[in-house]
Design a protein around this motif. Structure first.
Motif, PDB file in Angstrom:
ATOM      1  N   ILE A  51      -3.334  16.347   5.137  1.00  0.00           N
ATOM      2  CA  ILE A  51      -3.963  17.657   5.365  1.00  0.00           C
ATOM      3  C   ILE A  51      -3.344  18.325   6.598  1.00  0.00           C
ATOM      4  O   ILE A  51      -3.015  19.513   6.579  1.00  0.00           O
ATOM      5  N   ARG A  99       1.252  12.802  -1.825  1.00  0.00           N
ATOM      6  CA  ARG A  99       1.994  13.809  -2.596  1.00  0.00           C
ATOM      7  C   ARG A  99       1.031  14.770  -3.294  1.00  0.00           C
ATOM      8  O   ARG A  99       1.309  15.953  -3.433  1.00  0.00           O
ATOM      9  N   ASN A 100      -0.100  14.244  -3.727  1.00  0.00           N
ATOM     10  CA  ASN A 100      -1.091  15.101  -4.373  1.00  0.00           C
ATOM     11  C   ASN A 100      -1.603  16.188  -3.428  1.00  0.00           C
ATOM     12  O   ASN A 100      -2.079  17.228  -3.873  1.00  0.00           O
ATOM     13  N   ILE A 101      -1.497  15.945  -2.134  1.00  0.00           N
ATOM     14  CA  ILE A 101      -1.971  16.938  -1.161  1.00  0.00           C
ATOM     15  C   ILE A 101      -0.828  17.810  -0.648  1.00  0.00           C
ATOM     16  O   ILE A 101      -0.954  19.031  -0.580  1.00  0.00           O
ATOM     17  N   HIS A 153      -6.313   4.874   3.257  1.00  0.00           N
ATOM     18  CA  HIS A 153      -6.253   6.070   2.405  1.00  0.00           C
ATOM     19  C   HIS A 153      -6.861   7.288   3.113  1.00  0.00           C
ATOM     20  O   HIS A 153      -6.352   8.403   2.997  1.00  0.00           O
ATOM     21  N   ARG A 154      -7.910   7.066   3.861  1.00  0.00           N
ATOM     22  CA  ARG A 154      -8.506   8.182   4.617  1.00  0.00           C
ATOM     23  C   ARG A 154      -7.529   8.706   5.673  1.00  0.00           C
ATOM     24  O   ARG A 154      -7.401   9.912   5.878  1.00  0.00           O
ATOM     25  N   HIS A 202       0.783  -1.254   0.000  1.00  0.00           N
ATOM     26  CA  HIS A 202       0.000   0.000   0.000  1.00  0.00           C
ATOM     27  C   HIS A 202       0.805   1.289   0.000  1.00  0.00           C
ATOM     28  O   HIS A 202       0.237   2.357  -0.217  1.00  0.00           O
ATOM     29  N   THR A 254      -9.302   1.308   2.126  1.00  0.00           N
ATOM     30  CA  THR A 254     -10.077   2.560   2.125  1.00  0.00           C
ATOM     31  C   THR A 254      -9.798   3.342   3.401  1.00  0.00           C
ATOM     32  O   THR A 254      -9.577   4.563   3.371  1.00  0.00           O
ATOM     33  N   VAL A 279       1.360   8.389  -3.446  1.00  0.00           N
ATOM     34  CA  VAL A 279       0.785   9.164  -4.556  1.00  0.00           C
ATOM     35  C   VAL A 279      -0.319  10.077  -4.026  1.00  0.00           C
ATOM     36  O   VAL A 279      -0.359  11.281  -4.314  1.00  0.00           O
ATOM     37  N   ILE A 280      -1.209   9.502  -3.218  1.00  0.00           N
ATOM     38  CA  ILE A 280      -2.326  10.281  -2.660  1.00  0.00           C
ATOM     39  C   ILE A 280      -1.773  11.431  -1.813  1.00  0.00           C
ATOM     40  O   ILE A 280      -2.200  12.584  -1.926  1.00  0.00           O
ATOM     41  N   ARG A 314       3.045   2.630  -1.943  1.00  0.00           N
ATOM     42  CA  ARG A 314       3.194   3.424  -3.174  1.00  0.00           C
ATOM     43  C   ARG A 314       1.927   4.247  -3.444  1.00  0.00           C
ATOM     44  O   ARG A 314       2.000   5.446  -3.716  1.00  0.00           O
ATOM     45  N   MET A 315       0.776   3.598  -3.370  1.00  0.00           N
ATOM     46  CA  MET A 315      -0.486   4.323  -3.603  1.00  0.00           C
ATOM     47  C   MET A 315      -0.672   5.410  -2.548  1.00  0.00           C
ATOM     48  O   MET A 315      -1.099   6.535  -2.858  1.00  0.00           O
ATOM     49  N   LYS A 325     -13.256  -1.132   4.330  1.00  0.00           N
ATOM     50  CA  LYS A 325     -12.186  -2.115   4.178  1.00  0.00           C
ATOM     51  C   LYS A 325     -10.846  -1.445   4.470  1.00  0.00           C
ATOM     52  O   LYS A 325     -10.732  -0.211   4.427  1.00  0.00           O
ATOM     53  N   ILE A 372      -4.891  10.695   3.946  1.00  0.00           N
ATOM     54  CA  ILE A 372      -5.401  12.006   3.528  1.00  0.00           C
ATOM     55  C   ILE A 372      -5.479  12.953   4.729  1.00  0.00           C
ATOM     56  O   ILE A 372      -5.063  14.113   4.652  1.00  0.00           O
ATOM     57  N   ASN A 373      -5.989  12.448   5.846  1.00  0.00           N
ATOM     58  CA  ASN A 373      -6.088  13.313   7.026  1.00  0.00           C
ATOM     59  C   ASN A 373      -4.709  13.767   7.518  1.00  0.00           C
ATOM     60  O   ASN A 373      -4.510  14.927   7.873  1.00  0.00           O
TER      61      ASN A 373
END
Lengths: 60, 218
Positions: B102, B56-58, B94-95, B47, B91, B53-54, B49-50, B88, B98-99
């Protein structure tokens, strides 16, 4: 959420290339909404929530 | 009041990492929580690498994204957090990423921009020989500022720098305490040093500029 999807589709998921004000609004939205987070993850290339990665193989 | 009996020691599962490759995320997570630390490595291989990516986008910077993701996995190893009743595992992960991304983005935006703290601290560290009392006080304050500057680094970098420079931990010990690889530790230390050095260089430019202005006759 439609507007959020539209923005992601038009501008892509890399917030560093978004106009600053829009990027801050995007961050604010994601800090409040799991749905917005999931949409962002998918736009970044992640499998959709509830969908398993093919074969559950390791990403290397 | 009767004493609570001590829990039975967990049995270490010694089997090759490859045997875990076919296990689902959820099973790996359960095994991780049960003390099988190598399951974390498989989850990271699967997980990270993905997640990067997520992230880095933020946050915009790939190195900072890597630090944030490592911090997420470190927290996962230390405290867990996923429950089977919710989303799951991927998911949920990834949340969390993201948090954290941020938080990192906002912390960076709100961080003080003045570099004098770091520059003064590093200058004091370079200053050897006998020091008068007032200078000694300044140096002690500078040491405090250096710690503060390290604390402003991304979390994983700051932790590695703290362990290495303030607790004299060597790379293997840092690997064990941060549950990460040798390459990651070396990378964290290298980037931490570069970040501190860059701050110093920027500050020295300001000093030179100010000094020139003061020396120039009006």
């Amino acid at each position: 959420m439609t507007e959020w999807r539209d923005h992601l589709e038009i501008l892509g998921p890399d917030l560093s290339v978004w106009p600053p004000r829009l990027a801050e609004e995007a961050v604010a939205l994601m800090s409040l909404s799991r749905e917005a987070q999931d949409i962002f993850a998918v736009a970044s290339g992640a499998p959709a929530p509830g969908v398993d990665a093919p074969g559950r193989t390791a990403i290397r | 009041m009767s004493a609570k009996p001590a829990p039975a020691p967990k049995q270490t599962v010694l089997e090759p990492v490859s045997r875990r490759d076919d296990l689902s995320d959820e099973v790996l997570y359960a095994r991780l929580r049960d003390g099988d630390d190598l399951s974390l490595r498989v989850l990271m291989d699967r997980h990270s690498r993905m997640a990067q990516v997520i992230c880095r986008n933020i946050v915009g910077d790939p190195d900072e994204a890597m630090d944030v993701v490592q911090e997420v996995f470190f927290t996962l190893w230390r405290r867990g957090g996923w429950t089977a009743e919710g989303a799951k595992f991927s998911t949920w992960l990834h949340r969390v990423v993201i948090n954290r991304a941020i938080d990192h983005r906002r912390r960076r935006r709100d961080a003080p921009t003045e570099d004098t703290v770091l520059a003064t601290a590093l200058e004091a560290h370079d200053d050897h020989g006998s020091v008068p009392a007032d200078r000694a006080i300044e140096q002690r304050q500078a040491g405090d500022r250096l710690r503060a500057a390290v604390e402003r680094l991304p979390d994983a970098q700051a932790q590695a720098m703290r362990l290495h420079y303030f607790e004299d931990a060597d790379v293997p010990e840092i690997m064990a305490r941060m549950a990460t690889t040798e390459g990651s530790v070396r990378s964290l230390l290298k980037r931490g040093r570069m970040a501190l050095r860059d701050d110093l260089r920027n500050q020295k430019k300001l000093w030179t500029h100010d000094h020139d202005r003061m020396a120039r006759p009006s």
